[in-house]
Scaffold this motif. Structure first.
Motif, mmCIF file in Angstrom:
data_model
loop_
_atom_site.group_PDB
_atom_site.id
_atom_site.type_symbol
_atom_site.label_atom_id
_atom_site.label_comp_id
_atom_site.label_asym_id
_atom_site.label_seq_id
_atom_site.Cartn_x
_atom_site.Cartn_y
_atom_site.Cartn_z
ATOM 1 N N SER A 87 -0.031 3.850 1.014
ATOM 2 C CA SER A 87 -0.191 4.932 2.206
ATOM 3 C C SER A 87 0.088 4.285 3.748
ATOM 4 C CB SER A 87 -1.915 4.996 2.413
ATOM 5 O OG SER A 87 -2.345 4.106 2.354
ATOM 6 N N ARG A 129 5.315 -0.382 -3.452
ATOM 7 C CA ARG A 129 3.256 0.553 -3.852
ATOM 8 C C ARG A 129 4.063 -0.376 -4.862
ATOM 9 N NH1 ARG A 129 4.047 6.901 -4.486
ATOM 10 N NH2 ARG A 129 1.706 6.023 -5.803
ATOM 11 N N ALA A 140 -9.482 2.227 -2.339
ATOM 12 C CA ALA A 140 -9.224 2.237 -1.249
ATOM 13 C C ALA A 140 -10.683 2.141 -0.238
ATOM 14 C CB ALA A 140 -9.257 3.505 -1.038
ATOM 15 N N HIS A 194 1.183 -1.803 -0.090
ATOM 16 C CA HIS A 194 -0.087 -0.275 -0.223
ATOM 17 C C HIS A 194 0.664 1.141 0.347
ATOM 18 C CE1 HIS A 194 -2.796 -2.826 1.310
ATOM 19 N NE2 HIS A 194 -4.267 -1.890 1.174
ATOM 20 N N GLY A 216 -7.851 4.139 4.080
ATOM 21 C CA GLY A 216 -6.338 3.653 3.666
ATOM 22 C C GLY A 216 -6.674 3.581 2.191
ATOM 23 N N GLY A 217 -5.213 2.098 1.272
ATOM 24 C CA GLY A 217 -5.931 1.759 0.107
ATOM 25 C C GLY A 217 -5.120 2.387 -1.087
ATOM 26 N N HIS A 218 -5.042 2.041 -1.689
ATOM 27 C CA HIS A 218 -4.617 2.680 -3.427
ATOM 28 C C HIS A 218 -5.421 3.656 -4.009
ATOM 29 C CE1 HIS A 218 -2.780 -1.455 -2.266
ATOM 30 N NE2 HIS A 218 -3.998 -2.507 -1.881
ATOM 31 N N ARG A 219 -4.301 3.954 -5.279
ATOM 32 C CA ARG A 219 -5.300 5.361 -6.210
ATOM 33 C C ARG A 219 -6.590 4.723 -6.714
ATOM 34 N NH1 ARG A 219 -1.279 7.673 -10.368
ATOM 35 N NH2 ARG A 219 -3.129 8.856 -11.194
ATOM 36 N N ASP A 226 -8.562 9.761 -7.454
ATOM 37 C CA ASP A 226 -7.105 8.656 -6.678
ATOM 38 C C ASP A 226 -8.105 8.788 -5.029
ATOM 39 O OD1 ASP A 226 -5.850 7.833 -4.775
ATOM 40 O OD2 ASP A 226 -3.584 9.110 -4.826
ATOM 41 N N SER A 261 -7.832 6.889 -3.296
ATOM 42 C CA SER A 261 -7.197 6.538 -1.661
ATOM 43 C C SER A 261 -6.975 8.155 -0.736
ATOM 44 C CB SER A 261 -5.926 5.887 -2.120
ATOM 45 O OG SER A 261 -4.825 6.631 -2.549
ATOM 46 N N ARG A 262 -6.774 9.016 -2.260
ATOM 47 C CA ARG A 262 -6.583 10.305 -1.035
ATOM 48 C C ARG A 262 -8.351 10.897 -0.185
ATOM 49 N NH1 ARG A 262 -5.181 15.025 -5.017
ATOM 50 N NH2 ARG A 262 -4.369 13.748 -6.579
#
Ligand code: AMP
Ligand code: MN
Ligand code: MN
Length: 360
Positions: A144, A156, A331, A142, A325-328, A314, A316-317
């Motif tokens: 994050s 990542r 998430a 991740h 959390g998570g990935h782009r 994105d 994850s933002r």
């Protein structure tokens, strides 16, 4: 296989703090190998994966555990926080005999190894083992990841945690067998969406080829983990998809599609919560929306939120802004309050999470 950046000497770990973007250094790999090799003959090893484990969490943990067993590690447990329930689709994974309920996990193992968890919070009530264990190793992918271990193997760019696990096994001199390979294959195919997502690089297919070469059966495995669910879940999905909402104007015009499922929905169809994990795949195919979201009730006023994006946002933002959390492009976070309050908070974050210019 090589590490992604140089420190071929493999020493000077303390100085080798890499930039957040790079994968593990040679020093990180060397420290991880040393942590395993330093185990005393009867050293107890505790493997932990994230709460509500998915295929990557369970598969990378159990595959790595089977590899450690091949190395002669005898005192080993695998576990995850929360109720000790393994989703139906993973109940034929090799290595399940390693699993113990969180309540029975070693209190002070010589070594704890965490899989697919971006932060300590994903380890729930087991997070205290990071302090009580003799050593703490983190394997993850991740972006994050908070690097909460004493040794952190965080890449990542890896498609799954199992990519990291396989490299560490190779560096430990463990050859793949069919049992290890099946676990790692489940992990890899889960996190690449059956080799469909962007993270499906040539290296992913090369790893899949090494795993398949052990004789595992991809058709059987895929049917079990992707294409099998109880009839009650099929009916439940119909109902939950029937209440999906499309908001074309959300995310600065890129569109949001979302739905929710309550504990009452589960009870009416006599289904377990984990069946809802597959729901997002039926929602995210909506052509008119970049962002998709499923809000799943876990308790009164508590929701496990899954988000996916096709690239304009994105997610994850959004997730990090809301405590997760998570990935782009995949998430999640834990939402509190009503469904509408949770979705309001997501809508409010979408505009600030665009990856490119605003669409007019
Ligand atoms: P899911 O939608 O549950 O498949 O999760 C998608 C991604 O988001 C995974 O990489 C998870 O690790 C991450 N994720 C989901 N829920 C949370 C959470 N509550 N906190 C941190 N990360 C999460
Ligand atoms: Mn996971
Ligand atoms: Mn993963």
């Amino acid at each position: 296989m090589t590490g992604t950046s140089g420190d071929p000497a493999g020493g000077a770990l303390a100085e080798a703090t890499p930039p957040a973007d790079s994968g593990p250094t040679e020093a990180d790999w060397a420290a991880a190998v040393a942590a395993v090799r330093a185990l005393p003959p009867d050293g107890r090893v505790l493997l932990i994966c994230h709460v509500n484990p998915d295929g990557d969490a369970l598969g990378s943990m159990l595959g790595f555990g089977l590899g450690l067993r091949r190395l002669g590690v005898r005192q080993m447990q695998a576990t995850f926080p929360g109720p000790p329930e393994v989703p139906e689709s993973f109940r034929e994974l090799p290595g399940l005999d390693l699993l113990v309920p969180a309540t029975e996990a070693y209190a002070d193992p010589e070594l704890v190894i965490c899989f697919d968890a971006a932060s300590e919070s994903r380890l729930g009530e087991l997070a205290d083992r990071l302090a009580t264990a003799g050593g703490a190793l983190v394997l993850d992918h991740h972006a994050s990841n908070t690097r909460f271990g004493r040794v952190n193997l965080v890449d990542r760019h890896a498609a799954a945690t199992s990519v990291v696990a396989e490299e560490l096994l190779a560096r430990l001199g463990v050859d793949l067998d069919a049992a290890i390979a099946e676990c790692l294959y489940v992990a890899l195919s889960t996190d690449t969406g059956s080799f469909r997502f962007e993270a499906t690089t040539p290296a992913v297919h090369q790893l899949a080829a090494r795993l398949l070469a052990t004789g595992i059966r991809p058709g059987d495995i895929s049917r079990r983990i992707f294409d099998t669910r109880p009839f009650g879940a099929v009916r439940l999905f119909g109902e939950v998809l029937g209440r999906a909402r499309l908001e074309p104007a959300a995310a600065a015009g890129h569109g949001l599609v979302w739905t929710y499922a309550t504990q009452d929905d589960l009870a009416r169809h006599d289904q377990r919560p984990y069946v809802l994990e597959a729901l997002i795949d039926s929602v995210r195919c909506t052509a008119e929306a970049d962002v998709s979201c499923v809000v799943k009730q876990t308790a009164t006023g508590d929701w496990a939120v899954s988000m996916r994006s096709k690239g304009a946002v994105d997610v994850s933002r959004v997730a990090v802004a809301l405590g997760g959390g998570g990935h782009r492009f995949a998430a999640g976070f834990t939402g509190r309050g009503t469904v509408d309050e949770v979705v309001d908070r997501i809508r409010a974050e979408l505009g600030g999470a665009l990856t490119g210019p605003v669409r007019r």
